[in-house]
Design a protein around this motif. Structure first.
Motif, PDB file in Angstrom:
ATOM      1  N   ALA A 147      38.659  25.365  60.861  1.00  0.00           N
ATOM      2  CA  ALA A 147      39.311  25.013  59.598  1.00  0.00           C
ATOM      3  C   ALA A 147      38.313  24.716  58.481  1.00  0.00           C
ATOM      4  O   ALA A 147      38.703  24.604  57.315  1.00  0.00           O
ATOM      5  N   THR A 148      37.023  24.610  58.820  1.00  0.00           N
ATOM      6  CA  THR A 148      36.023  24.272  57.802  1.00  0.00           C
ATOM      7  C   THR A 148      35.989  25.302  56.677  1.00  0.00           C
ATOM      8  O   THR A 148      35.868  24.946  55.502  1.00  0.00           O
ATOM      9  N   LYS A 149      36.106  26.574  57.010  1.00  0.00           N
ATOM     10  CA  LYS A 149      36.079  27.613  55.971  1.00  0.00           C
ATOM     11  C   LYS A 149      37.229  27.424  54.998  1.00  0.00           C
ATOM     12  O   LYS A 149      37.047  27.471  53.769  1.00  0.00           O
ATOM     13  N   GLN A 150      38.431  27.181  55.520  1.00  0.00           N
ATOM     14  CA  GLN A 150      39.585  26.971  54.655  1.00  0.00           C
ATOM     15  C   GLN A 150      39.386  25.741  53.769  1.00  0.00           C
ATOM     16  O   GLN A 150      39.745  25.737  52.587  1.00  0.00           O
ATOM     17  N   GLU A 151      38.805  24.698  54.339  1.00  0.00           N
ATOM     18  CA  GLU A 151      38.525  23.483  53.581  1.00  0.00           C
ATOM     19  C   GLU A 151      37.632  23.793  52.375  1.00  0.00           C
ATOM     20  O   GLU A 151      37.901  23.335  51.252  1.00  0.00           O
ATOM     21  N   PHE A 152      36.602  24.590  52.581  1.00  0.00           N
ATOM     22  CA  PHE A 152      35.679  24.880  51.491  1.00  0.00           C
ATOM     23  C   PHE A 152      36.272  25.869  50.494  1.00  0.00           C
ATOM     24  O   PHE A 152      35.918  25.851  49.311  1.00  0.00           O
ATOM     25  N   GLN A 153      37.171  26.703  50.932  1.00  0.00           N
ATOM     26  CA  GLN A 153      37.878  27.572  49.988  1.00  0.00           C
ATOM     27  C   GLN A 153      38.732  26.744  49.025  1.00  0.00           C
ATOM     28  O   GLN A 153      38.815  27.039  47.836  1.00  0.00           O
ATOM     29  N   ILE A 154      39.345  25.690  49.547  1.00  0.00           N
ATOM     30  CA  ILE A 154      40.155  24.823  48.691  1.00  0.00           C
ATOM     31  C   ILE A 154      39.278  24.030  47.735  1.00  0.00           C
ATOM     32  O   ILE A 154      39.595  23.882  46.545  1.00  0.00           O
ATOM     33  N   LEU A 155      38.160  23.511  48.228  1.00  0.00           N
ATOM     34  CA  LEU A 155      37.224  22.814  47.341  1.00  0.00           C
ATOM     35  C   LEU A 155      36.750  23.734  46.218  1.00  0.00           C
ATOM     36  O   LEU A 155      36.678  23.331  45.048  1.00  0.00           O
ATOM     37  N   GLN A 156      36.415  24.964  46.569  1.00  0.00           N
ATOM     38  CA  GLN A 156      35.986  25.948  45.575  1.00  0.00           C
ATOM     39  C   GLN A 156      37.077  26.167  44.529  1.00  0.00           C
ATOM     40  O   GLN A 156      36.807  26.164  43.308  1.00  0.00           O
ATOM     41  N   LYS A 157      38.303  26.330  44.986  1.00  0.00           N
ATOM     42  CA  LYS A 157      39.423  26.586  44.079  1.00  0.00           C
ATOM     43  C   LYS A 157      39.658  25.402  43.142  1.00  0.00           C
ATOM     44  O   LYS A 157      39.887  25.577  41.933  1.00  0.00           O
ATOM     45  N   GLN A 158      39.583  24.178  43.691  1.00  0.00           N
ATOM     46  CA  GLN A 158      39.808  22.993  42.868  1.00  0.00           C
ATOM     47  C   GLN A 158      38.760  22.870  41.773  1.00  0.00           C
ATOM     48  O   GLN A 158      39.083  22.601  40.606  1.00  0.00           O
ATOM     49  N   LEU A 159      37.509  23.067  42.116  1.00  0.00           N
ATOM     50  CA  LEU A 159      36.437  22.919  41.140  1.00  0.00           C
ATOM     51  C   LEU A 159      36.480  24.029  40.090  1.00  0.00           C
ATOM     52  O   LEU A 159      36.315  23.784  38.884  1.00  0.00           O
ATOM     53  N   ASN A 160      36.716  25.254  40.523  1.00  0.00           N
ATOM     54  CA  ASN A 160      36.736  26.378  39.586  1.00  0.00           C
ATOM     55  C   ASN A 160      37.958  26.346  38.669  1.00  0.00           C
ATOM     56  O   ASN A 160      37.898  26.783  37.514  1.00  0.00           O
ATOM     57  N   ALA A 161      39.078  25.817  39.185  1.00  0.00           N
ATOM     58  CA  ALA A 161      40.301  25.754  38.376  1.00  0.00           C
ATOM     59  C   ALA A 161      40.130  24.854  37.157  1.00  0.00           C
ATOM     60  O   ALA A 161      40.854  24.995  36.162  1.00  0.00           O
ATOM     61  N   SER A 162      39.162  23.947  37.219  1.00  0.00           N
ATOM     62  CA  SER A 162      38.924  23.044  36.090  1.00  0.00           C
ATOM     63  C   SER A 162      38.275  23.756  34.915  1.00  0.00           C
ATOM     64  O   SER A 162      38.307  23.266  33.790  1.00  0.00           O
ATOM     65  N   GLY A 163      37.650  24.907  35.163  1.00  0.00           N
ATOM     66  CA  GLY A 163      36.882  25.597  34.143  1.00  0.00           C
ATOM     67  C   GLY A 163      35.519  24.986  33.893  1.00  0.00           C
ATOM     68  O   GLY A 163      34.740  25.508  33.098  1.00  0.00           O
TER      69      GLY A 163
END
Length: 534
Positions: free
Chosen positions: A384-400
């Protein structure tokens, strides 16, 4: 159907070429009475980590779970949790009012597995050896409060500490304080390979393939003397490539027990009662996950960048989408069920906010988006670690405000690269060495820390950590512990994400599973037996 979920009370975390002593590839086949335990931990021979099973080097939950079965320590964490109790020792305790002199008396008749007597001189040799070698794993730092070690006769050993350390009995229960035979372990050199020799409840040998342990074989030590009751004659631990392969093995009856790391999907499936042949046992855990920063790296050297990440990450969304009820958001390095915990990150940042994060970066003059890479290990903490980091990536990038990429690497390359400072930001987990707040702070923030982090707060190192260790009553230490957590939240050398629960899956004829793991994720293989489960 005989599924059960059992919750226990909680309190208050690479080798050279294979040696001839290791078994051949096929010698680890399941015997009639051996209990077979599956794990996704990998034990691999690499140039960068030639001696992961040496107590003076080992410092991860997998290798420690081999050593805890085989290398005896003066103290041990008791069944059912609580303060450490004597193990190789007959008695131990502070002999002064300042918690600076700690004396132990060994049990009479202790022997290494080869028949040699275990003496106080061996204890002194073993611990001084770890301090002298100073392995780059950083494990020796657990013993950093030791000044000198004195022996009196063959059974008494006295530790003189540099400063008061109320946590010292816990540290003597960890594998770095394991007692080794000077005949097997050179004073100034790590012992390469897969051989382990000690005076613990089991002897050990390993089946290997391609410089990797495939099966670790633990056989009851007939000469063992200590506080533990061993409920089986042999346990075999088999290493699997992933949780799915481990799950298939228990379904077929090839293994009897699944330990770390089961996938969230497997846990949900067993919890729903879908398999009448396998019980799921759940228990509190003190495992944490976090992002660590190389605070000297240009991308994250400015505190505001790290603060902005802390302001943006939504732990609730992360946990709910990846781990569900198997984890909880964490707002400090110290888990919520450990004495001294404070929700410092929530108190500082509150709910996630793009506006507040943008303000932090603007005031610091940081151009956005900030470009950086989050590194994670692909095979050490579960699929599940990969999925966890995909979500972190999405959260940070969504901020612009950030332009984040992610990169995964196997543990055998990830850990050495992290230690050498090659990653600016990276994900890690922590399974505590002992269940005290000190062990969630000092290993990351003190001198010679586990991460090799360049972060250095002199107030934490010179005042707050030493002062907290003077307090035998850990509630009294809470003021200093809270101050440390508040500084971490303000300066963000580390960003805590979540704390997890832990689970064991076992076929229904296996007993003792409720004590197979303690709160620090220590495998207690001696508890397992065969019979009729309840």
């Amino acid at each position: 159907m005989n599924r059960k979920t059992l919750v226990l009370p909680a309190v208050a975390g690479l080798l050279a070429p294979v040696l001839a002593a290791c078994g051949g590839e096929n010698s680890g086949s399941k015997s009639d009475d051996a209990i077979v335990v599956g794990t996704t931990d990998r034990f691999t021979a690499t140039k960068n980590a030639p001696a992961p099973l040496d107590p003076a080097y080992a410092y991860d939950v997998g290798t420690w779970n081999i050593l805890r079965q085989t290398v005896q320590t003066l103290m041990i964490q008791p069944k059912g949790e609580g303060d450490p109790v004597p193990e190789a020792a007959e008695s131990c305790g502070f002999t002064d009012s300042g918690n600076e002199r700690y004396a132990c008396k060994l049990r009479d008749g202790l022997k290494f597995a080869n028949g040699d007597a275990v003496t106080a001189q061996d204890v002194k040799y073993s611990i001084e050896r770890a301090l002298h070698i100073k392995a780059d794993s950083g494990v020796f730092a657990l013993l950093s409060t030791i000044d000198t070690i004195e022996t009196q006769g063959d059974r008494e050993v006295i530790f003189h500490l540099k400063t008061a350390d109320a946590t010292f009995p816990y540290k003597l229960s960890t594998p770095v304080a394991g007692i080794v035979n000077p005949k097997d372990y050179a004073k100034d050199k790590l012992r390469d390979g897969f051989s382990v020799d000690g005076s613990g409840p089991y002897t050990f040998r390993a089946d290997t393939k391609n410089d990797e342990i495939t099966t670790a074989i633990f056989t009851k030590n007939p000469d063992y003397k200590g506080s533990l009751k061993v409920s089986n004659d042999q346990v075999q631990m088999r290493s699997f490539a992933d949780a799915d392969a481990m799950g298939a093995a228990i379904d077929k009856g090839d293994i009897d027990v699944m330990t770390r790391t089961m996938s969230p999907a497997q846990i949900n499936k067993l919890d729903a009662g879908s398999d009448e042949n396998v019980d799921l046992v759940g228990m509190p855990g003190l495992e944490i996950r976090y992002l660590a920063f190389n605070t000297d790296a240009p991308t994250v050297k400015t505190t505001a960048v790290r603060q902005a990440m802390a302001q943006l990450i939504d732990r609730g969304e992360l946990v709910s989408k990846v781990y569900g009820s198997q984890a909880e958001p964490l707002y400090s390095l110290v888990p919520a069920n450990v004495t001294g915990h404070s929700n410092s990150f929530f108190n500082t940042y509150g709910d996630p906010s793009v506006t507040k994060a943008k303000s932090l970066l603007t005031r610091a003059g940081i151009n956005t988006p900030v470009k950086l890479t989050l590194h994670y290990t692909t095979d050490h903490y579960g699929a599940a670690t990969k999925q966890e980091f995909q979500i972190l990536q999405k959260q940070l990038n969504a901020s612009g405000l950030f332009d984040v990429s992610i990169q995964g690497s196997p543990w055998s390359t990830f850990r050495p690269a992290e230690q050498k400072g090659k990653y600016d930001v990276y994900g890690m987990g922590w399974f505590p060495d002992f269940p005290d707040a000190d062990n969630f702070l000092a290993p990351f923030l003190d001198k010679n820390n586990f991460l090799g982090s360049p972060y250095d707060n002199t107030q934490i190192r010179n005042t707050l950590i030493p002062d907290s260790r003077r307090e035998a009553d850990r509630l009294t230490a809470a003021k200093n512990l809270t101050k440390i957590q508040d500084i971490v939240a303000d300066e963000v050398p580390i960003l805590p994400l979540w704390q997890g629960k832990q689970y064991v899956g076992a076929r229904t004829d296996i007993t003792g599973t409720s004590y197979a793991l303690n709160s620090t994720s220590t495998l207690q293989l001696w508890e397992l037996g065969r019979g009729v489960s309840g």
